[in-house]
Design an enzyme around this catalytic site. Structure first.
Site, PDB file in Angstrom:
ATOM      1  N   LYS A  24       8.302  11.518  -2.500  1.00 55.92           N
ATOM      2  CA  LYS A  24       8.234  10.764  -1.231  1.00 55.92           C
ATOM      3  C   LYS A  24       7.862   9.306  -1.524  1.00 55.92           C
ATOM      4  O   LYS A  24       8.475   8.378  -0.983  1.00 55.92           O
ATOM      5  CB  LYS A  24       7.182  11.371  -0.315  1.00 55.92           C
ATOM      6  CG  LYS A  24       6.722  10.467   0.816  1.00 55.92           C
ATOM      7  CD  LYS A  24       5.634  11.060   1.659  1.00 55.92           C
ATOM      8  CE  LYS A  24       4.240  10.745   1.227  1.00 55.92           C
ATOM      9  NZ  LYS A  24       3.746   9.413   1.603  1.00 55.92           N
ATOM     10  N   ASN A  25       6.872   9.108  -2.410  1.00 55.43           N
ATOM     11  CA  ASN A  25       6.360   7.757  -2.650  1.00 55.43           C
ATOM     12  C   ASN A  25       7.231   6.926  -3.577  1.00 55.43           C
ATOM     13  O   ASN A  25       6.923   5.772  -3.854  1.00 55.43           O
ATOM     14  CB  ASN A  25       4.920   7.824  -3.164  1.00 55.43           C
ATOM     15  CG  ASN A  25       3.981   8.333  -2.081  1.00 55.43           C
ATOM     16  OD1 ASN A  25       4.360   8.395  -0.900  1.00 55.43           O
ATOM     17  ND2 ASN A  25       2.791   8.748  -2.462  1.00 55.43           N
ATOM     18  N   CYS A 120      -4.931   4.091   8.993  1.00 52.17           N
ATOM     19  CA  CYS A 120      -4.789   5.507   9.328  1.00 52.17           C
ATOM     20  C   CYS A 120      -6.152   6.124   9.097  1.00 52.17           C
ATOM     21  O   CYS A 120      -7.115   5.448   8.731  1.00 52.17           O
ATOM     22  CB  CYS A 120      -3.710   6.168   8.462  1.00 52.17           C
ATOM     23  SG  CYS A 120      -4.178   6.258   6.760  1.00 52.17           S
ATOM     24  N   ARG A 125      -6.494   0.502   5.409  1.00 54.43           N
ATOM     25  CA  ARG A 125      -5.174   0.250   4.793  1.00 54.43           C
ATOM     26  C   ARG A 125      -4.691  -1.184   5.063  1.00 54.43           C
ATOM     27  O   ARG A 125      -3.611  -1.404   5.565  1.00 54.43           O
ATOM     28  CB  ARG A 125      -4.138   1.261   5.279  1.00 54.43           C
ATOM     29  CG  ARG A 125      -4.523   2.716   5.283  1.00 54.43           C
ATOM     30  CD  ARG A 125      -4.541   3.388   3.930  1.00 54.43           C
ATOM     31  NE  ARG A 125      -3.306   3.439   3.218  1.00 54.43           N
ATOM     32  CZ  ARG A 125      -2.402   4.431   3.300  1.00 54.43           C
ATOM     33  NH1 ARG A 125      -2.602   5.402   4.174  1.00 54.43           N
ATOM     34  NH2 ARG A 125      -1.320   4.444   2.553  1.00 54.43           N
ATOM     35  N   ASP A 310      -4.054  11.537  -4.259  1.00 56.59           N
ATOM     36  CA  ASP A 310      -3.209  12.395  -3.416  1.00 56.59           C
ATOM     37  C   ASP A 310      -3.261  13.861  -3.826  1.00 56.59           C
ATOM     38  O   ASP A 310      -2.583  14.694  -3.226  1.00 56.59           O
ATOM     39  CB  ASP A 310      -1.757  11.896  -3.454  1.00 56.59           C
ATOM     40  CG  ASP A 310      -1.642  10.498  -2.895  1.00 56.59           C
ATOM     41  OD1 ASP A 310      -0.839   9.713  -3.412  1.00 56.59           O
ATOM     42  OD2 ASP A 310      -2.399  10.170  -1.967  1.00 56.59           O
ATOM     43  N   ARG A 402       5.632  15.144   7.415  1.00 61.23           N
ATOM     44  CA  ARG A 402       5.885  13.786   6.928  1.00 61.23           C
ATOM     45  C   ARG A 402       5.966  13.752   5.415  1.00 61.23           C
ATOM     46  O   ARG A 402       6.750  13.036   4.822  1.00 61.23           O
ATOM     47  CB  ARG A 402       4.738  12.856   7.388  1.00 61.23           C
ATOM     48  CG  ARG A 402       4.876  12.271   8.757  1.00 61.23           C
ATOM     49  CD  ARG A 402       3.878  11.141   8.920  1.00 61.23           C
ATOM     50  NE  ARG A 402       3.971  10.226   7.774  1.00 61.23           N
ATOM     51  CZ  ARG A 402       2.946   9.506   7.316  1.00 61.23           C
ATOM     52  NH1 ARG A 402       1.759   9.595   7.874  1.00 61.23           N
ATOM     53  NH2 ARG A 402       3.102   8.693   6.294  1.00 61.23           N
TER      54      ARG A 402
HETATM   55  C1  EPZ Z   1       0.465   4.342  -1.857  1.00 61.38           C
HETATM   56  O1  EPZ Z   1      -0.173   3.823  -0.713  1.00 61.38           O
HETATM   57  C2  EPZ Z   1       0.936   5.741  -1.486  1.00 61.38           C
HETATM   58  N1  EPZ Z   1       1.881   5.678  -0.372  1.00 61.38           N
HETATM   59  C3  EPZ Z   1      -0.278   6.595  -1.087  1.00 61.38           C
HETATM   60  O2  EPZ Z   1       0.188   7.915  -0.801  1.00 61.38           O
HETATM   61  C4  EPZ Z   1      -1.220   6.652  -2.292  1.00 61.38           C
HETATM   62  O3  EPZ Z   1      -2.363   7.412  -1.958  1.00 61.38           O
HETATM   63  C5  EPZ Z   1      -1.639   5.225  -2.680  1.00 61.38           C
HETATM   64  O4  EPZ Z   1      -0.451   4.438  -2.958  1.00 61.38           O
HETATM   65  C6  EPZ Z   1      -2.534   5.197  -3.910  1.00 61.38           C
HETATM   66  O5  EPZ Z   1      -1.873   5.782  -4.981  1.00 61.38           O
HETATM   67  C7  EPZ Z   1       3.170   5.340  -0.637  1.00 61.38           C
HETATM   68  O6  EPZ Z   1       3.539   5.043  -1.763  1.00 61.38           O
HETATM   69  C8  EPZ Z   1       4.106   5.337   0.537  1.00 61.38           C
HETATM   70  P1  EPZ Z   1      -2.603   1.058  -2.307  1.00 61.38           P
HETATM   71  P2  EPZ Z   1      -0.588   2.237  -0.664  1.00 61.38           P
HETATM   72  O7  EPZ Z   1      -2.057  -0.223  -1.823  1.00 61.38           O
HETATM   73  O8  EPZ Z   1       0.438   1.431  -1.362  1.00 61.38           O
HETATM   74  C9  EPZ Z   1      -6.554  -0.938  -0.546  1.00 61.38           C
HETATM   75  C10 EPZ Z   1       0.297   9.952   0.369  1.00 61.38           C
HETATM   76  O9  EPZ Z   1      -0.473  10.833   0.804  1.00 61.38           O
HETATM   77  N2  EPZ Z   1      -5.691  -2.082  -0.237  1.00 61.38           N
HETATM   78  O10 EPZ Z   1      -2.564   1.367  -3.767  1.00 61.38           O
HETATM   79  O11 EPZ Z   1      -0.925   1.900   0.733  1.00 61.38           O
HETATM   80  C11 EPZ Z   1      -6.193   0.269   0.301  1.00 61.38           C
HETATM   81  O12 EPZ Z   1      -6.834   0.197   1.568  1.00 61.38           O
HETATM   82  C12 EPZ Z   1      -0.059   8.482   0.509  1.00 61.38           C
HETATM   83  O13 EPZ Z   1       1.408  10.186  -0.170  1.00 61.38           O
HETATM   84  C13 EPZ Z   1      -6.263  -3.240   0.263  1.00 61.38           C
HETATM   85  O14 EPZ Z   1      -7.481  -3.321   0.462  1.00 61.38           O
HETATM   86  O15 EPZ Z   1      -1.925   2.270  -1.537  1.00 61.38           O
HETATM   87  C14 EPZ Z   1      -6.697   1.422  -0.530  1.00 61.38           C
HETATM   88  O16 EPZ Z   1      -8.083   1.584  -0.311  1.00 61.38           O
HETATM   89  C15 EPZ Z   1      -1.483   8.273   1.012  1.00 61.38           C
HETATM   90  N3  EPZ Z   1      -5.462  -4.312   0.549  1.00 61.38           N
HETATM   91  C16 EPZ Z   1      -6.452   0.938  -1.967  1.00 61.38           C
HETATM   92  O17 EPZ Z   1      -6.309  -0.494  -1.888  1.00 61.38           O
HETATM   93  C17 EPZ Z   1      -4.088  -4.265   0.320  1.00 61.38           C
HETATM   94  O18 EPZ Z   1      -3.411  -5.283   0.568  1.00 61.38           O
HETATM   95  C18 EPZ Z   1      -5.183   1.527  -2.589  1.00 61.38           C
HETATM   96  O19 EPZ Z   1      -4.108   1.184  -1.739  1.00 61.38           O
HETATM   97  C19 EPZ Z   1      -3.532  -3.077  -0.186  1.00 61.38           C
HETATM   98  C20 EPZ Z   1      -4.346  -1.999  -0.478  1.00 61.38           C
END
Ligand code: EPZ
Length: 445
Positions: A24-25, A120, A125, A310, A402
């Site tokens: 999915k990701n 969420c 996020r 995850d 989803r």
């Molecule tokens: C991706 O989300 C995945 N989603 C998530 O999978 C996964 O858990 C996550 O990466 C971490 O591996 C998809 O790929 C669609 P991040 P993403 O940016 O890109 C903070 C699932 O269940 N952050 O690496 O949103 C953020 O709040 C989902 O399949 C900021 O603060 O994750 C989080 O605490 C859930 N500012 C941390 O970084 C930003 O601009 C990691 O987020 C971006 C992120």
């Protein structure tokens, strides 16, 4: 009010062989990346999950034409007539990953208008890492209420340093940099397998990308990128979920198309618990055999190649029935322990302090009515329900739909007693036989 629920009855010794779906990701960001090209691309091994349907709607809203042969898992995407750069709030609110069209639209149109992706339940996020680095590339970002308008005359190459290896920020900036003339670096980049699958796709399109250890991505911008054909990498998170469902029921599982080398931190924890894990040559194929008396282990989540956030909830469900005490620390998201409350309804003994959960193994869990709070929490509750005495009723099924493509079917094939139920006009729940309808219902959530 969601009128669908998952029913799970105690199911012991799951066993068999399963083909893991496409990730999915990976597929969501790769679909977004096709906006960098104009023409007809083909994606294979595409999972028919609700999020993929949402991304199809988004691409069509921008002018793409998408054909998806669900049974064959083949998607045809024609971006020849993409002429829009505005994403509707309805689409944004359904799926956060919609923000991943920002990089490609800025690269192609120099403009993008979208509603800010809401947070969420697992965390705020924010997208500040995305925005501040786009600004470093010369993008003018204007936020009006809950809307974001970004524009740039010409993206400028920069050495971008991420304060955290954000998956989404890496992917968005990477896609924009592929068409930014000059050399861009992304330092402290995320290098999850799904990010690397995107890199593969971008290189096939003609992008010039080099990865320098430990985690710097160097991009030499080019004038244009061309359509591609690509098979989506396997979903390591679905693979881990299937393994953990097998583990908690004391069974055995073969995953011929999973690459164990992309899951080693997670698999080593299963080995530490006493389970038997064997990985095929070059990582191809995983054979798993559960121990009947797993030991408690502790772990903390971290960016790849650390323990995947995850798979945290699903692993915790297993630890609830392990002998001994475990410490689970969630370091990636600030609020991703909400499944604890639901597991406690099933008899689990877990205490939470900040981002740390202390799990004390119990002899047995028992079925209860529980609510899924995110995709992976829904999987954790299914896993706990497979081991629990009696019946577990799980609400929040839209999360399950989803993130997974009919995972309940794959579990049934392994011997699980699990099915979807839907309430009719009179509110009486009946087993669902029409999955198409159920998927549409999840999409509309
Ligand atoms: C991706 O989300 C995945 N989603 C998530 O999978 C996964 O858990 C996550 O990466 C971490 O591996 C998809 O790929 C669609 P991040 P993403 O940016 O890109 C903070 C699932 O269940 N952050 O690496 O949103 C953020 O709040 C989902 O399949 C900021 O603060 O994750 C989080 O605490 C859930 N500012 C941390 O970084 C930003 O601009 C990691 O987020 C971006 C992120």
């Amino acid at each position: 009010m969601e009128n669908t629920r998952l029913i799970v009855k105690q199911s012991l010794s799951l066993s068999g062989t399963v083909d893991v779906s496409g990730a999915k990701n990976a597929v969501l960001v790769i679909m977004a990346s096709l906006l960098l090209t104009r023409g007809k691309s083909v994606l294979k091994n595409v999972p028919a999950s609700a999020d993929v349907s949402h991304m199809i709607k988004l691409l069509e809203q921008l002018g793409a034409q998408v054909g998806f042969e669900k049974d064959a898992k083949i998607m045809h995407v024609d971006t020849s007539f993409v002429d829009k750069y505005k994403v509707s709030p309805e689409i944004m609110n359904k799926m956060r990953a919609s923000v991943l069209v920002m990089g490609p639209l800025l690269a192609h149109f120099g403009q993008v208008d979208l509603a800010l992706p809401g947070g969420c339940i697992i965390g705020a996020r924010p997208i500040d890492y995305h925005l501040k680095n786009f600004e470093r590339m010369g993008v003018d970002v204007e936020i009006k209420g809950s809307f974001l308008c970004a524009s740039v005359k010409k993206l400028t190459p920069q050495r971008l340093v991420l304060e955290y290896p954000s998956v989404g920020a890496t992917e968005n900036l990477l896609m924009a940099a592929t068409c930014t003339i000059g050399t861009t670096h992304i330092v402290n980049a995320a290098l999850e397998p799904e990010v690397l699958d995107l890199v593969d796709v971008l290189k096939k399109m003609g992008a010039r990308i080099t990865i320098h250890p430990p985690a710097t991505i160097e991009i030499e911008g080019v004038c244009s990128l061309h359509p591609i054909e690509h098979e989506i990498v396997f979903d390591r998170l679905e693979a881990g979920t299937l393994i953990l469902a097998t583990a908690i029921t004391g069974g055995q599982l073969t995953l011929p198309n999973a690459n164990g080398y992309l899951m080693e931190t997670f698999l080593s924890k299963l080995d530490e618990m006493g389970h038997s894990v064997s990985i095929g040559k070059d990582g191809n194929g995983i054979v798993f055999r559960a121990t009947k008396s797993p030991r408690a282990v502790s772990f903390k989540t971290s960016p790849y190649p650390g323990f995947p956030t995850d798979l945290q909830a699903q692993t915790m469900a297993n630890l609830c029935l392990c002998q001994g005490k475990s410490l689970v620390q969630e370091t990636v998201f600030e609020n991703r322990l909400l499944h604890v409350r639901e597991l406690e309804k099933m008899g689990a003994q877990v205490s939470v302090e900040c981002n740390m959960a202390r799990v004390s193994g119990v002899e047995e869990l028992y079925g209860a009515e529980v609510i899924a709070t995110d995709i992976r929490a829904s999987a954790a509750l299914v896993i706990a329900g497979l081991a629990a005495k009696g019946t577990t009723i799980i609400k929040g099924v839209h999360h399950w739909k989803r993130g997974y493509e009919k995972l309940e079917d794959k579990l049934t094939k392994l011997g699980a007693n699990i099915w979807l139920e839907e309430a009719g006009e009179k509110g009486v729940f009946e087993p669902v036989v029409n999955y198409e309808k159920i998927s549409q219902e999840a999409e509309s959530f």
